[in-house]
Scaffold this motif. Structure first.
Motif, PDB file in Angstrom:
ATOM      1  N   THR A   1    -116.032  16.507  71.916  1.00  0.00           N
ATOM      2  CA  THR A   1    -115.774  16.828  70.516  1.00  0.00           C
ATOM      3  C   THR A   1    -115.584  15.559  69.705  1.00  0.00           C
ATOM      4  O   THR A   1    -115.443  14.459  70.243  1.00  0.00           O
ATOM      5  CB  THR A   1    -114.510  17.699  70.374  1.00  0.00           C
ATOM      6  N   PHE A   2    -115.601  15.747  68.423  1.00  0.00           N
ATOM      7  CA  PHE A   2    -115.351  14.660  67.479  1.00  0.00           C
ATOM      8  C   PHE A   2    -114.016  13.981  67.806  1.00  0.00           C
ATOM      9  O   PHE A   2    -113.905  12.761  67.831  1.00  0.00           O
ATOM     10  CB  PHE A   2    -115.331  15.286  66.086  1.00  0.00           C
TER      11      PHE A   2
ATOM     12  N   THR B   1    -115.921  22.379  66.908  1.00  0.00           N
ATOM     13  CA  THR B   1    -116.677  21.166  67.211  1.00  0.00           C
ATOM     14  C   THR B   1    -115.867  19.893  66.970  1.00  0.00           C
ATOM     15  O   THR B   1    -116.044  18.901  67.671  1.00  0.00           O
ATOM     16  CB  THR B   1    -117.967  21.105  66.374  1.00  0.00           C
ATOM     17  N   ALA B   2    -114.987  19.915  65.978  1.00  0.00           N
ATOM     18  CA  ALA B   2    -114.199  18.717  65.666  1.00  0.00           C
ATOM     19  C   ALA B   2    -113.015  18.563  66.602  1.00  0.00           C
ATOM     20  O   ALA B   2    -112.685  17.454  67.033  1.00  0.00           O
ATOM     21  CB  ALA B   2    -113.711  18.763  64.219  1.00  0.00           C
ATOM     22  N   MET B   3    -112.350  19.682  66.931  1.00  0.00           N
ATOM     23  CA  MET B   3    -111.119  19.611  67.700  1.00  0.00           C
ATOM     24  C   MET B   3    -111.189  20.317  69.045  1.00  0.00           C
ATOM     25  O   MET B   3    -110.258  20.239  69.845  1.00  0.00           O
ATOM     26  CB  MET B   3    -109.962  20.207  66.879  1.00  0.00           C
ATOM     27  N   GLY B   4    -112.281  21.049  69.299  1.00  0.00           N
ATOM     28  CA  GLY B   4    -112.380  21.787  70.545  1.00  0.00           C
ATOM     29  C   GLY B   4    -111.397  22.939  70.609  1.00  0.00           C
ATOM     30  O   GLY B   4    -110.991  23.372  71.691  1.00  0.00           O
ATOM     31  N   THR B   5    -111.012  23.442  69.435  1.00  0.00           N
ATOM     32  CA  THR B   5    -109.996  24.491  69.356  1.00  0.00           C
ATOM     33  C   THR B   5    -110.526  25.710  68.612  1.00  0.00           C
ATOM     34  O   THR B   5    -111.101  25.580  67.536  1.00  0.00           O
ATOM     35  CB  THR B   5    -108.745  23.964  68.636  1.00  0.00           C
ATOM     36  N   ALA B   6    -110.329  26.881  69.194  1.00  0.00           N
ATOM     37  CA  ALA B   6    -110.759  28.118  68.552  1.00  0.00           C
ATOM     38  C   ALA B   6    -109.675  28.610  67.599  1.00  0.00           C
ATOM     39  O   ALA B   6    -108.566  28.910  68.020  1.00  0.00           O
ATOM     40  CB  ALA B   6    -111.051  29.179  69.603  1.00  0.00           C
ATOM     41  N   VAL B   7    -109.989  28.650  66.309  1.00  0.00           N
ATOM     42  CA  VAL B   7    -109.056  29.164  65.303  1.00  0.00           C
ATOM     43  C   VAL B   7    -109.305  30.648  65.053  1.00  0.00           C
ATOM     44  O   VAL B   7    -108.394  31.402  64.729  1.00  0.00           O
ATOM     45  CB  VAL B   7    -109.195  28.362  63.985  1.00  0.00           C
TER      46      VAL B   7
ATOM     47  N   ILE C   1    -106.237   9.418  63.826  1.00  0.00           N
ATOM     48  CA  ILE C   1    -107.190  10.422  64.314  1.00  0.00           C
ATOM     49  C   ILE C   1    -107.128  11.682  63.447  1.00  0.00           C
ATOM     50  O   ILE C   1    -108.153  12.271  63.103  1.00  0.00           O
ATOM     51  CB  ILE C   1    -106.903  10.753  65.792  1.00  0.00           C
ATOM     52  N   ARG C   2    -105.921  12.081  63.075  1.00  0.00           N
ATOM     53  CA  ARG C   2    -105.763  13.251  62.215  1.00  0.00           C
ATOM     54  C   ARG C   2    -106.517  13.066  60.898  1.00  0.00           C
ATOM     55  O   ARG C   2    -107.174  13.989  60.414  1.00  0.00           O
ATOM     56  CB  ARG C   2    -104.282  13.523  61.917  1.00  0.00           C
ATOM     57  N   GLU C   3    -106.405  11.878  60.309  1.00  0.00           N
ATOM     58  CA  GLU C   3    -107.092  11.612  59.048  1.00  0.00           C
ATOM     59  C   GLU C   3    -108.594  11.870  59.175  1.00  0.00           C
ATOM     60  O   GLU C   3    -109.208  12.493  58.297  1.00  0.00           O
ATOM     61  CB  GLU C   3    -106.852  10.160  58.613  1.00  0.00           C
ATOM     62  N   GLU C   4    -109.183  11.403  60.274  1.00  0.00           N
ATOM     63  CA  GLU C   4    -110.624  11.547  60.437  1.00  0.00           C
ATOM     64  C   GLU C   4    -111.017  12.975  60.799  1.00  0.00           C
ATOM     65  O   GLU C   4    -112.023  13.491  60.310  1.00  0.00           O
ATOM     66  CB  GLU C   4    -111.139  10.572  61.507  1.00  0.00           C
ATOM     67  N   VAL C   5    -110.226  13.620  61.651  1.00  0.00           N
ATOM     68  CA  VAL C   5    -110.522  15.005  62.025  1.00  0.00           C
ATOM     69  C   VAL C   5    -110.418  15.912  60.797  1.00  0.00           C
ATOM     70  O   VAL C   5    -111.291  16.755  60.553  1.00  0.00           O
ATOM     71  CB  VAL C   5    -109.568  15.482  63.139  1.00  0.00           C
ATOM     72  N   ASP C   6    -109.365  15.736  60.009  1.00  0.00           N
ATOM     73  CA  ASP C   6    -109.195  16.566  58.814  1.00  0.00           C
ATOM     74  C   ASP C   6    -110.266  16.256  57.757  1.00  0.00           C
ATOM     75  O   ASP C   6    -110.691  17.142  57.014  1.00  0.00           O
ATOM     76  CB  ASP C   6    -107.797  16.376  58.223  1.00  0.00           C
ATOM     77  N   THR C   7    -110.697  14.995  57.701  1.00  0.00           N
ATOM     78  CA  THR C   7    -111.784  14.633  56.779  1.00  0.00           C
ATOM     79  C   THR C   7    -113.069  15.336  57.189  1.00  0.00           C
ATOM     80  O   THR C   7    -113.780  15.905  56.343  1.00  0.00           O
ATOM     81  CB  THR C   7    -112.005  13.114  56.774  1.00  0.00           C
TER      82      THR C   7
ATOM     83  N   LEU D   1    -106.047  13.525  53.392  1.00  0.00           N
ATOM     84  CA  LEU D   1    -107.035  12.851  54.229  1.00  0.00           C
ATOM     85  C   LEU D   1    -106.707  11.390  54.504  1.00  0.00           C
ATOM     86  O   LEU D   1    -107.414  10.736  55.280  1.00  0.00           O
ATOM     87  CB  LEU D   1    -108.426  12.959  53.577  1.00  0.00           C
ATOM     88  N   GLY D   2    -105.644  10.891  53.868  1.00  0.00           N
ATOM     89  CA  GLY D   2    -105.203   9.520  54.138  1.00  0.00           C
ATOM     90  C   GLY D   2    -106.325   8.508  53.970  1.00  0.00           C
ATOM     91  O   GLY D   2    -107.044   8.523  52.972  1.00  0.00           O
ATOM     92  N   ASP D   3    -106.492   7.647  54.970  1.00  0.00           N
ATOM     93  CA  ASP D   3    -107.556   6.646  54.946  1.00  0.00           C
ATOM     94  C   ASP D   3    -108.749   7.075  55.779  1.00  0.00           C
ATOM     95  O   ASP D   3    -109.396   6.263  56.446  1.00  0.00           O
ATOM     96  CB  ASP D   3    -107.027   5.296  55.448  1.00  0.00           C
ATOM     97  N   GLY D   4    -109.029   8.375  55.772  1.00  0.00           N
ATOM     98  CA  GLY D   4    -110.202   8.885  56.478  1.00  0.00           C
ATOM     99  C   GLY D   4    -111.483   8.369  55.854  1.00  0.00           C
ATOM    100  O   GLY D   4    -111.491   7.746  54.783  1.00  0.00           O
ATOM    101  N   LEU D   5    -112.591   8.652  56.508  1.00  0.00           N
ATOM    102  CA  LEU D   5    -113.878   8.068  56.132  1.00  0.00           C
ATOM    103  C   LEU D   5    -114.289   8.369  54.693  1.00  0.00           C
ATOM    104  O   LEU D   5    -114.978   7.578  54.061  1.00  0.00           O
ATOM    105  CB  LEU D   5    -114.957   8.576  57.094  1.00  0.00           C
ATOM    106  N   LEU D   6    -113.861   9.506  54.149  1.00  0.00           N
ATOM    107  CA  LEU D   6    -114.262   9.884  52.796  1.00  0.00           C
ATOM    108  C   LEU D   6    -113.752   8.910  51.747  1.00  0.00           C
ATOM    109  O   LEU D   6    -114.485   8.543  50.823  1.00  0.00           O
ATOM    110  CB  LEU D   6    -113.763  11.293  52.465  1.00  0.00           C
TER     111      LEU D   6
END
Length: 494
Positions: free
Chosen positions: A273-274, A179-185, A293-299, A107-112
């Motif tokens: 999306t987020f 909702t976070a990435m606008g991508t259907a997994v 951006i990745r850090e925050e999306v993954d967080t 999560l790097g320096d994400g919000l958490l």
């Protein structure tokens, strides 16, 4: 040999002096006896029993307890007066080192786990992601993904015991990716998805590192097979996230008109999306990098996936054990939710009784059992100096069972959360989404998702208890059950 003996004696003496200094400084605070060197580490390692052990601490030692993790002193508290300081002081906004040790590479320096100015600036730009208008768009995602949830539950309903947590966790991951990435997994249709497996691997490794003192040491850890496994899982997660971010950034750069940005490459109106908010945001005039951006999306994905699936699953379990509550919740859902149009955010907000049911379930089974903070600057509390870098942990599981604030605390009673009863309680007696400066930024999103999913389940199934079953609680990254979170599903007649 003599030299080695001298070294051992000197080290032991040094450690003893350090421990004595802490014991004297915190003599007004009780705690369990600590073993030499390892302290109370054995309590932490027994994660199948530590919830019960810590739950007994207030009666044995008081509401604030001192503990030693090795030589490091920490406080474990359920004292709402102390929590007023812990949750609201700008001196206590940094998360404990445990978060960094477990999640930094992912999560790097994400919000958490970020702190200081970086945390403040990220929090500021992320807040609009949970504006009412954006949340309103997410209801369609909750509802469409909820149909797959019902289908998967229906397939399992012939079983006498259904571990709903396994099925629900696929639903919440689908929702959070959309909702976070606008991508259907689409993990609900493909539970063996390698991205899903990689996330579970990272979560499992995090708790193993937390419980094992050898794995906590970053130098030793890098020579283990577990580290190699983590790197492989991390590569899958980061390459997936960065690929989506880069694709979306290029799309936004090639479409400058706001009107055009409302539609995707297939001409369908896009939901904000987020990730879109992050891509358009700046800090000191600079756009965020793909990695930031990745850090925050993954967080967001990490925090909003497992916690929500646990909350939905434990609520289903509680409803199965309390048929009279389930009946009232079902009747409200049938009365409030429309049958002739799509469900809206207003419809979900009007499920007042269901909200009380969810809150009561989160009281008994909070998704996160412990919250950790680190003292940023020495301060005085009740005559005791709390030094810089002291860890303070909030025992949320026990806090929510305080018999003064919650009479007959083991009873499941949603009416504890009427407006009148809530107004009479201390505001920090119940904090399922944490509180203060670092409260959960996505709690409104979470409550809407919980309502949507549980309403879907109750509309299609009567939840029955499994004879002889009781969850064996275990504190991992989130609260879960060693033997699953199980109910019997009885499909309702159309």
């Amino acid at each position: 040999m003599l030299l080695l003996y001298v070294i051992v004696v000197l080290v032991t003496l040094f450690l003893g002096i350090k421990r004595y200094k802490y014991l004297k400084q915190f003599q007004n605070i009780n705690g369990p006896p600590a073993l030499p060197i390892i302290g109370n580490y054995l309590f932490m390692m027994r994660n199948l029993k530590n919830i019960d052990i810590f739950n007994e601490f207030p009666a044995k030692y008081g509401k604030t307890v001192k503990m030693f993790t090795g030589l490091r002193l920490s406080l474990l508290t359920t004292d709402v007066k102390f929590l007023e300081i812990v949750m609201n002081s700008s001196n206590l906004i940094n998360k404990s080192d445990d978060y960094i040790m477990m999640f930094n590479r992912w999560l790097g320096d994400g919000l958490l786990i970020s702190s200081g100015d970086k945390w403040r600036s990220r929090r500021k730009i992320l807040t609009p992601a949970f504006h009412y208008k954006i949340l309103e768009d997410f209801i369609e995602v909750f509802e469409s993904r909820g149909k797959f949830l019902v289908d998967n539950l229906l397939k399992a309903s012939s079983e006498d015991c259904v571990n709903v947590h396994t099925i629900v966790s696929l639903y919440t991951l689908d929702v959070i990716c959309d909702t976070a990435m606008g991508t259907a997994v689409n993990v609900q249709c493909n539970p063996n998805n390698k991205y899903m497996k990689a996330i579970k691997t990272m979560q499992d490794i995090a708790i193993v590192r937390f419980l094992n003192p050898f794995y906590r040491n970053k130098w030793i850890y890098k020579f283990t097979n577990l580290y190699k496994t983590e790197m492989k899982a991390l590569e899958i997660i980061t390459s997936f996230s960065l690929g989506i971010i880069e694709k979306r950034r290029k799309f936004l750069e090639s479409h400058h008109s706001d009107d055009e940005n409302k539609y995707d490459e297939f001409g369908k109106r896009r939901k904000m999306t987020f990730m879109d908010i992050l891509l358009k945001s700046t800090i000191n005039g600079k756009l965020l990098t793909n990695e930031e951006i990745r850090e925050e999306v993954d967080t967001f994905l990490f925090e909003g996936h497992d916690t929500t699936s646990a909350a939905i699953s434990f609520t289903c379990y509680n409803l199965s054990k309390n048929p009279e509550v389930q009946k009232l919740a079902y009747e409200e859902i049938c009365h409030v939710l429309p049958t002739d149009r799509a469900v809206t955010i207003t419809d979900l907000q009007n499920l007042k009784y269901l909200e009380m049911v969810i809150k009561e379930s989160l009281r008994l089974y909070p998704s996160v059992v412990f919250h950790g903070r680190v003292v940023g600057k020495e301060f005085l509390y009740n005559g005791t100096k709390l030094p810089k870098d002291l860890m303070i942990n909030i025992n949320q599981y026990t806090l929510h069972r305080d018999p003064v604030e919650f009479p007959d605390p083991e009873k499941f009673d949603p009416l504890r959360f009427t407006a009148e009863k809530q107004s009479k309680r201390h505001p920090l007696a119940y904090i399922p989404f944490s509180a203060g400066h670092r409260n959960c930024i996505g709690q409104k999103f979470a409550m809407l998702e919980l309502k949507s999913a549980i309403a879907k389940v109750l509309k299609h199934f009567e939840l029955l208890p499994v004879p002889g079953y009781k969850p064996v609680l275990i504190s991992k990254v989130t609260l879960t059950s060693e033997n699953g979170i199980c109910v019997k599903l009885k499909p309702r007649s159309a």
